[in-house]
Scaffold this motif. Structure first.
Motif, PDB file in Angstrom:
ATOM      1  N   GLU A  90     -14.030  62.874  14.781  1.00 58.17           N
ATOM      2  CA  GLU A  90     -14.743  63.469  15.908  1.00 58.17           C
ATOM      3  C   GLU A  90     -15.469  64.753  15.503  1.00 58.17           C
ATOM      4  O   GLU A  90     -16.618  64.973  15.882  1.00 58.17           O
ATOM      5  CB  GLU A  90     -13.802  63.744  17.075  1.00 58.17           C
ATOM      6  CG  GLU A  90     -14.529  64.296  18.290  1.00 58.17           C
ATOM      7  CD  GLU A  90     -13.661  64.343  19.528  1.00 58.17           C
ATOM      8  OE1 GLU A  90     -14.195  64.037  20.602  1.00 58.17           O
ATOM      9  OE2 GLU A  90     -12.464  64.674  19.413  1.00 58.17           O
ATOM     10  N   LEU A  93     -18.598  63.706  13.588  1.00 53.08           N
ATOM     11  CA  LEU A  93     -19.592  63.076  14.469  1.00 53.08           C
ATOM     12  C   LEU A  93     -20.302  64.118  15.332  1.00 53.08           C
ATOM     13  O   LEU A  93     -21.527  64.072  15.487  1.00 53.08           O
ATOM     14  CB  LEU A  93     -18.938  62.009  15.341  1.00 53.08           C
ATOM     15  CG  LEU A  93     -18.512  60.740  14.608  1.00 53.08           C
ATOM     16  CD1 LEU A  93     -17.590  59.910  15.482  1.00 53.08           C
ATOM     17  CD2 LEU A  93     -19.716  59.932  14.162  1.00 53.08           C
ATOM     18  N   LYS A  94     -19.556  65.063  15.879  1.00 57.52           N
ATOM     19  CA  LYS A  94     -20.157  66.123  16.687  1.00 57.52           C
ATOM     20  C   LYS A  94     -21.105  66.972  15.853  1.00 57.52           C
ATOM     21  O   LYS A  94     -22.195  67.334  16.296  1.00 57.52           O
ATOM     22  CB  LYS A  94     -19.081  67.004  17.314  1.00 57.52           C
ATOM     23  CG  LYS A  94     -18.375  66.363  18.477  1.00 57.52           C
ATOM     24  CD  LYS A  94     -17.324  67.292  19.053  1.00 57.52           C
ATOM     25  CE  LYS A  94     -16.658  66.663  20.265  1.00 57.52           C
ATOM     26  NZ  LYS A  94     -15.629  67.530  20.847  1.00 57.52           N
ATOM     27  N   LYS A  97     -24.337  64.797  14.955  1.00 55.03           N
ATOM     28  CA  LYS A  97     -25.123  64.217  16.046  1.00 55.03           C
ATOM     29  C   LYS A  97     -26.572  64.709  16.107  1.00 55.03           C
ATOM     30  O   LYS A  97     -27.497  63.896  16.212  1.00 55.03           O
ATOM     31  CB  LYS A  97     -24.427  64.437  17.388  1.00 55.03           C
ATOM     32  CG  LYS A  97     -25.177  63.794  18.546  1.00 55.03           C
ATOM     33  CD  LYS A  97     -24.465  63.982  19.859  1.00 55.03           C
ATOM     34  CE  LYS A  97     -25.265  63.305  20.963  1.00 55.03           C
ATOM     35  NZ  LYS A  97     -24.578  63.397  22.248  1.00 55.03           N
ATOM     36  N   CYS A 118     -14.664  56.427  19.140  1.00 52.10           N
ATOM     37  CA  CYS A 118     -14.963  57.828  18.862  1.00 52.10           C
ATOM     38  C   CYS A 118     -16.470  58.014  18.663  1.00 52.10           C
ATOM     39  O   CYS A 118     -17.056  58.983  19.160  1.00 52.10           O
ATOM     40  CB  CYS A 118     -14.194  58.275  17.625  1.00 52.10           C
ATOM     41  SG  CYS A 118     -14.315  60.029  17.246  1.00 52.10           S
ATOM     42  N   HIS A 121     -18.236  57.699  22.064  1.00 54.99           N
ATOM     43  CA  HIS A 121     -17.961  58.912  22.858  1.00 54.99           C
ATOM     44  C   HIS A 121     -18.799  60.101  22.383  1.00 54.99           C
ATOM     45  O   HIS A 121     -19.289  60.892  23.194  1.00 54.99           O
ATOM     46  CB  HIS A 121     -16.471  59.253  22.787  1.00 54.99           C
ATOM     47  CG  HIS A 121     -16.100  60.498  23.500  1.00 54.99           C
ATOM     48  ND1 HIS A 121     -16.025  60.582  24.874  1.00 54.99           N
ATOM     49  CD2 HIS A 121     -15.794  61.732  23.033  1.00 54.99           C
ATOM     50  CE1 HIS A 121     -15.697  61.814  25.215  1.00 54.99           C
ATOM     51  NE2 HIS A 121     -15.545  62.530  24.128  1.00 54.99           N
ATOM     52  N   ASN A 122     -18.983  60.238  21.066  1.00 54.97           N
ATOM     53  CA  ASN A 122     -19.655  61.417  20.525  1.00 54.97           C
ATOM     54  C   ASN A 122     -21.148  61.236  20.269  1.00 54.97           C
ATOM     55  O   ASN A 122     -21.898  62.210  20.328  1.00 54.97           O
ATOM     56  CB  ASN A 122     -18.957  61.874  19.241  1.00 54.97           C
ATOM     57  CG  ASN A 122     -17.620  62.488  19.542  1.00 54.97           C
ATOM     58  OD1 ASN A 122     -17.548  63.619  19.986  1.00 54.97           O
ATOM     59  ND2 ASN A 122     -16.549  61.724  19.353  1.00 54.97           N
TER      60      ASN A 122
END
Length: 153
Positions: A90, A93-94, A97, A118, A121-122
């Motif tokens: 996570e 990925l954040k 992004k 995951c 979601h991200n």
């Protein structure tokens, strides 16, 4: 092709050696662990990371960039590989992004723990629907660093 490898441990040593040894491949290594990117960047010798191969010839490869700054990664990546513990997916990925474009292939190894969920979601369901995700249950090889930044087997 342009490849982003995320992490800094045993698997990243193998991947950076093998993937960087391929012609016409630009390889970036991203580590968000404090101090790890600088340590790895400074440890890689001019000839690159040596991967001792018990099934054939050893492989040498040197990534084009080792960084801790997501904004430094190429904007037109073809492939992203997370060679990280699942609990860090996570965070990566954040961080990635804003810099990823739809159509990229993103994979995780190991990928247990709902990597696909995951990512949705991200990154968002539209992004994931227009890209490719994959996950490996485990690493495809057993590997250990012999000398950090320089040699892995």
């Amino acid at each position: 092709s342009k490849v982003l490898l995320c992490g800094g441990g045993n698997a990243i040593h193998v991947l950076s050696s093998y993937v960087s040894s391929k012609p016409n491949t630009h390889v970036t290594v991203l580590s968000l662990f404090p101090g790890e990117a600088e340590k790895l960047r400074n440890a890689i010798p001019p000839e690159g990371v040596r991967c001792i191969n018990d099934l054939g010839e050893d492989v040498y490869g040197k990534p084009d960039l080792v960084t801790d700054k997501p904004e430094e990664i190429p904007c037109d990546l073809d492939l992203v590989i997370f060679a990280l513990p699942s609990f860090t997916h996570e965070m990566y990925l954040k961080a990635l992004k804003p810099f990823l474009k739809e159509g990229v292939a993103i994979g995780a190894m190991p990928g247990e723990g709902g990597f696909d969920l995951c990512a949705i979601h991200n990154l968002g369901s539209d992004f994931v629907r227009n890209s490719s995700l994959f996950a490996l249950e485990t690493l495809p090889w057993a590997c250990r660093i012999v000398e950090y930044g320089s040699c892995v087997e």
